[in-house]
Design a protein around this motif. Structure first.
Motif, PDB file in Angstrom:
ATOM      1  N   TYR A  15      -5.617   6.975   5.865  1.00  0.00           N
ATOM      2  CA  TYR A  15      -6.059   7.443   4.279  1.00  0.00           C
ATOM      3  C   TYR A  15      -4.915   7.205   3.524  1.00  0.00           C
ATOM      4  CZ  TYR A  15      -8.466  10.004   0.789  1.00  0.00           C
ATOM      5  OH  TYR A  15      -9.052  10.603  -0.163  1.00  0.00           O
ATOM      6  N   ARG A  18      -1.019   3.160   2.192  1.00  0.00           N
ATOM      7  CA  ARG A  18      -1.612   2.220   1.256  1.00  0.00           C
ATOM      8  C   ARG A  18      -2.173   0.943   2.001  1.00  0.00           C
ATOM      9  NH1 ARG A  18       0.071   1.910  -4.666  1.00  0.00           N
ATOM     10  NH2 ARG A  18       0.203   3.896  -4.523  1.00  0.00           N
ATOM     11  N   ARG A  86     -10.441   5.813   1.945  1.00  0.00           N
ATOM     12  CA  ARG A  86      -9.337   5.695   0.530  1.00  0.00           C
ATOM     13  C   ARG A  86      -9.660   4.592  -0.261  1.00  0.00           C
ATOM     14  NH1 ARG A  86      -5.851   2.042   0.429  1.00  0.00           N
ATOM     15  NH2 ARG A  86      -5.622   1.859   2.843  1.00  0.00           N
ATOM     16  N   GLU A  87     -10.153   3.324   0.327  1.00  0.00           N
ATOM     17  CA  GLU A  87     -10.580   2.289  -0.721  1.00  0.00           C
ATOM     18  C   GLU A  87     -11.749   2.805  -1.377  1.00  0.00           C
ATOM     19  OE1 GLU A  87     -10.896  -0.846   2.186  1.00  0.00           O
ATOM     20  OE2 GLU A  87      -8.470  -1.347   2.372  1.00  0.00           O
ATOM     21  N   ARG A  88     -12.678   3.226  -0.821  1.00  0.00           N
ATOM     22  CA  ARG A  88     -13.892   3.674  -1.516  1.00  0.00           C
ATOM     23  C   ARG A  88     -13.617   4.703  -2.545  1.00  0.00           C
ATOM     24  NH1 ARG A  88     -18.001   7.532   1.307  1.00  0.00           N
ATOM     25  NH2 ARG A  88     -19.737   7.519  -0.347  1.00  0.00           N
ATOM     26  N   ARG A  89     -12.599   5.894  -2.345  1.00  0.00           N
ATOM     27  CA  ARG A  89     -12.267   6.716  -3.302  1.00  0.00           C
ATOM     28  C   ARG A  89     -11.689   6.126  -4.576  1.00  0.00           C
ATOM     29  NH1 ARG A  89      -7.302  10.176  -3.702  1.00  0.00           N
ATOM     30  NH2 ARG A  89      -6.524   8.187  -3.006  1.00  0.00           N
ATOM     31  N   VAL A  90     -10.695   5.008  -4.170  1.00  0.00           N
ATOM     32  CA  VAL A  90     -10.118   4.365  -5.159  1.00  0.00           C
ATOM     33  C   VAL A  90     -10.976   3.533  -6.237  1.00  0.00           C
ATOM     34  CG1 VAL A  90      -8.181   2.573  -5.648  1.00  0.00           C
ATOM     35  CG2 VAL A  90      -7.675   4.374  -4.037  1.00  0.00           C
ATOM     36  N   ALA A  91     -11.512   2.873  -5.427  1.00  0.00           N
ATOM     37  CA  ALA A  91     -12.859   2.001  -6.029  1.00  0.00           C
ATOM     38  C   ALA A  91     -13.621   2.914  -6.991  1.00  0.00           C
ATOM     39  CB  ALA A  91     -13.414   1.054  -5.052  1.00  0.00           C
ATOM     40  N   ARG A  92     -13.966   4.021  -6.787  1.00  0.00           N
ATOM     41  CA  ARG A  92     -14.828   4.669  -7.444  1.00  0.00           C
ATOM     42  C   ARG A  92     -14.082   5.550  -8.432  1.00  0.00           C
ATOM     43  NH1 ARG A  92     -17.131  10.081  -4.761  1.00  0.00           N
ATOM     44  NH2 ARG A  92     -15.760   9.241  -3.215  1.00  0.00           N
ATOM     45  N   ARG A  93     -13.172   5.703  -8.686  1.00  0.00           N
ATOM     46  CA  ARG A  93     -12.268   6.439  -9.267  1.00  0.00           C
ATOM     47  C   ARG A  93     -11.998   5.264 -10.490  1.00  0.00           C
ATOM     48  NH1 ARG A  93      -7.018   9.196  -7.741  1.00  0.00           N
ATOM     49  NH2 ARG A  93      -6.677   7.102  -6.987  1.00  0.00           N
ATOM     50  N   THR A  94     -11.556   4.164 -10.164  1.00  0.00           N
ATOM     51  CA  THR A  94     -10.983   3.136 -11.109  1.00  0.00           C
ATOM     52  C   THR A  94     -12.135   2.137 -11.700  1.00  0.00           C
ATOM     53  OG1 THR A  94     -10.764   1.471  -9.150  1.00  0.00           O
ATOM     54  CG2 THR A  94      -8.783   2.822  -9.973  1.00  0.00           C
TER      55      THR A  94
END
Length: 102
Positions: A15, A18, A86-94
């Motif tokens: 998580y 990077r 982590r990738e899911r959280r970043v994709a949702r946020r961006t």
């Protein structure tokens, strides 16, 4: 010791780091250190006369291999899960917001 490491380290490593490759390498390095320490401790106990970890007849300890391989595999899976979260959280946020759709 391996089981404790598997419960504590791989998900946060996947998580937080990077790079997914860096997370896998970090977990492999941690696991190899703990596995070596654990194996050395068991061998020292065997040399002192304990047969709790290994059979006294000199047979190959296949159950030890299987259990450690499963723990190692689950740990690698948890590293991948942490990276996926982590990738899911970043994709949702961006993701862009479409204000015209309302």
């Amino acid at each position: 010791m391996e089981l404790i490491l598997m419960l504590v380290a791989p998900l946060p490593l996947g998580y937080v780091l990077r790079s997914r490759m860096a997370a896998f390498v970090a977990y492999i390095a941690l696991h190899s250190f703990v596995f070596t320490f654990q194996s050395t401790s068991l061998t020292l106990e065997w040399v002192r006369g304990s047969t709790a970890a290994f059979e006294a007849d000199g047979a190959t300890p296949w159950p030890y291999l299987v259990v450690n391989a499963v723990i190692y595999g689950v740990g690698l899976g948890l590293v991948a899960l942490g990276a996926w979260l982590r990738e899911r959280r970043v994709a949702r946020r961006t993701a862009p917001v479409d204000l015209a759709a309302r």
